[in-house]
Motif scaffolding. Structure first.
Motif, PDB file in Angstrom:
ATOM      1  N   VAL A  11       0.846  -1.203   0.000  1.00  0.00           N
ATOM      2  CA  VAL A  11       0.000   0.000   0.000  1.00  0.00           C
ATOM      3  C   VAL A  11       0.875   1.244   0.000  1.00  0.00           C
ATOM      4  O   VAL A  11       0.644   2.193  -0.772  1.00  0.00           O
ATOM      5  CB  VAL A  11      -0.940  -0.010   1.241  1.00  0.00           C
ATOM      6  N   ALA A  12       1.923   1.249   0.839  1.00  0.00           N
ATOM      7  CA  ALA A  12       2.777   2.432   0.959  1.00  0.00           C
ATOM      8  C   ALA A  12       3.522   2.717  -0.343  1.00  0.00           C
ATOM      9  O   ALA A  12       3.723   3.875  -0.717  1.00  0.00           O
ATOM     10  CB  ALA A  12       3.770   2.237   2.099  1.00  0.00           C
TER      11      ALA A  12
ATOM     12  N   VAL B  62       0.305   3.308  -3.504  1.00  0.00           N
ATOM     13  CA  VAL B  62      -0.736   4.345  -3.478  1.00  0.00           C
ATOM     14  C   VAL B  62      -0.204   5.761  -3.732  1.00  0.00           C
ATOM     15  O   VAL B  62      -0.731   6.449  -4.616  1.00  0.00           O
ATOM     16  CB  VAL B  62      -1.547   4.263  -2.153  1.00  0.00           C
TER      17      VAL B  62
ATOM     18  N   CYS C 118      -2.989   5.701   3.891  1.00  0.00           N
ATOM     19  CA  CYS C 118      -2.057   4.595   4.185  1.00  0.00           C
ATOM     20  C   CYS C 118      -1.976   4.353   5.700  1.00  0.00           C
ATOM     21  O   CYS C 118      -1.964   3.205   6.160  1.00  0.00           O
ATOM     22  CB  CYS C 118      -0.659   4.913   3.653  1.00  0.00           C
TER      23      CYS C 118
END
Lengths: 222, 183
Positions: A88-89, A92, A116
């Motif tokens: 995700v980090a 995104v 996040c």
């Protein structure tokens, strides 16, 4: 004592929980009661069948494979949390930067970082929730606790689809505000996909599975 | 393969202390618990799921849950009791996830000393009949059939009074006999 009490005494004797006096009374009753003798015979047959099936499963189990699988799952479970959050980090913020129009990138990046952080909290919270639920088993009526947990999951799943709808509507409203036209169409498509995906998952997969699990427990006993 | 002896209270306490160190120590504790409890737990998982592959899945899920929850375990019950409770729930969950159309077939393998065909057939019929009983009855029947469990431990696992265990077992026997067409 009636036959039901003697049948319970049959179980207690089978499992070493009947005193000598009660055992003598039971034997005297069994000598003259065909129904209770049949019950005792049936109990012995059923337990022998269950023991045979368990013995067969244990004898045929590949313990080395099962132990290796437990080890693998324990390790991958810990790694998965880190992997999910790292994904995700990494994914995104660049995506948000690419989609956001000039002049709004800083704000969009800030929002993405906040999202996040929220995802990390939710992921960590879910892990803690599962651990608390397992720990909460001690001292409670097991099957009542299991049913209550499934019902709570069902309520959460049904509420989750409305939460996704509300979140997507809010996101679309923000993205389509005057001055963000290039982001508007993309945002609308993303929001629609999020809602459709959530609803399909909840209604076609999660809710039927939870209802099936509740139904599989059979009738509730007081 | 010889079964390891069951863990006593002192051994469980030592395992808990090691588990609190976290990391690899916790993983090793889970593996030791697996070795100490796997045989009776697999038997009960088989009785509750009615399917050998599902029983093995449930057994693995139980130890995964135990690994996750061990840091929060404060000794409210014996570690083994707690593990039994987790395993029963895992088995019920695995069974519940199965599609309703999926047939119940325990696929009993031939153990080292093969029992007579009639005994294996009877075991299949009893498992199929158990599959039609409510969870309370399936669980109490399988726990009483498990090797080495006393009625007090079963009451603790289920979280009910000892008297309730006996009455529930009696009702379960009556229903099982009806499901087998013997009453």
């Amino acid at each position: 004592m009636d036959c039901v009490a003697f049948e319970i005494a049959v179980e207690q004797r089978r499992h070493g929980a009947l005193g000598p006096e009660e055992t003598r009374a039971l034997e005297a009753h069994l000598a003259g009661c065909e129904r209770c003798r049949a019950y005792a015979g049936e109990a012995a047959r059923a337990d022998a069948a269950l023991a045979a099936s368990a013995e067969a499963a244990v004898g045929g189990a590949d313990w080395a494979r099962l132990e290796a699988s437990v080890r693998r799952q324990v390790r991958s479970g810990a790694r998965r949390v880190v992997f999910d959050l790292a994904t995700v980090a990494v994914a995104v913020p660049p995506a948000v930067l690419g989609l956001a129009p000039e002049g709004r990138r800083a704000g969009a990046l800030g929002a993405a970082l906040l999202a996040c952080a929220a995802a990390a909290l939710v992921r960590g919270g879910y892990h803690g929730f599962l651990a608390r639920r397992a720990r909460g088993l001690a001292g409670q009526e097991l099957l009542a606790f299991h049913r209550a947990a499934l019902r709570a999951d069902l309520r959460r799943a049904l509420a989750g689809r409305w939460l996704a709808l509300a979140g997507a509507l809010g996101f679309a409203a923000w993205a389509m505000a005057p001055g963000v036209a290039p982001l508007g169409r993309v945002a609308l498509a993303e929001a629609s996909l999020l809602v459709a995906g959530t609803w399909i998952y909840v209604l076609a997969v999660r809710v039927p599975r939870l209802r099936r699990q509740l139904a599989s427990l059979g009738e509730e006993r007081g | 393969m010889a079964r390891p002896p069951p863990l006593d209270a002192a051994a469980e306490e030592a395992l808990l202390l090691r588990a609190r160190q976290g990391g690899r120590a916790r993983e090793e504790v889970v593996v030791e618990l697996f070795r100490g409890h796997r045989a009776p737990l697999l038997g009960v998982c088989l009785h509750l799921t009615g399917d050998r592959a599902d029983a093995e899945d449930a057994l693995q899920e139980a130890f995964l849950s135990a690994h996750r929850a061990l840091p929060a375990f404060r000794g409210e019950a014996r570690l083994s009791t707690w593990l039994w409770r987790i395993a029963v729930r895992a088995a019920l969950e695995v069974r519940g996830r199965r599609r309703p159309a999926a047939p119940v077939d325990p696929e009993l393998p031939a153990p080292p000393a093969e029992p007579p065909l009639l005994a294996r057939d009877e075991a299949r019929r009893v498992l199929a009949a158990m599959d039609r009983l409510p969870a309370e009855h399936r669980v109490v029947l399988s726990l009483f059939a498990a090797e080495g469990l006393r009625h007090r431990e079963i009451a603790e696992i289920l979280g009910v009074a000892e008297g309730t265990v006996w009455s529930r077992l009696h009702e379960a026997r009556r229903r099982l006999a009806a499901a087998l067409g013997r009453r």
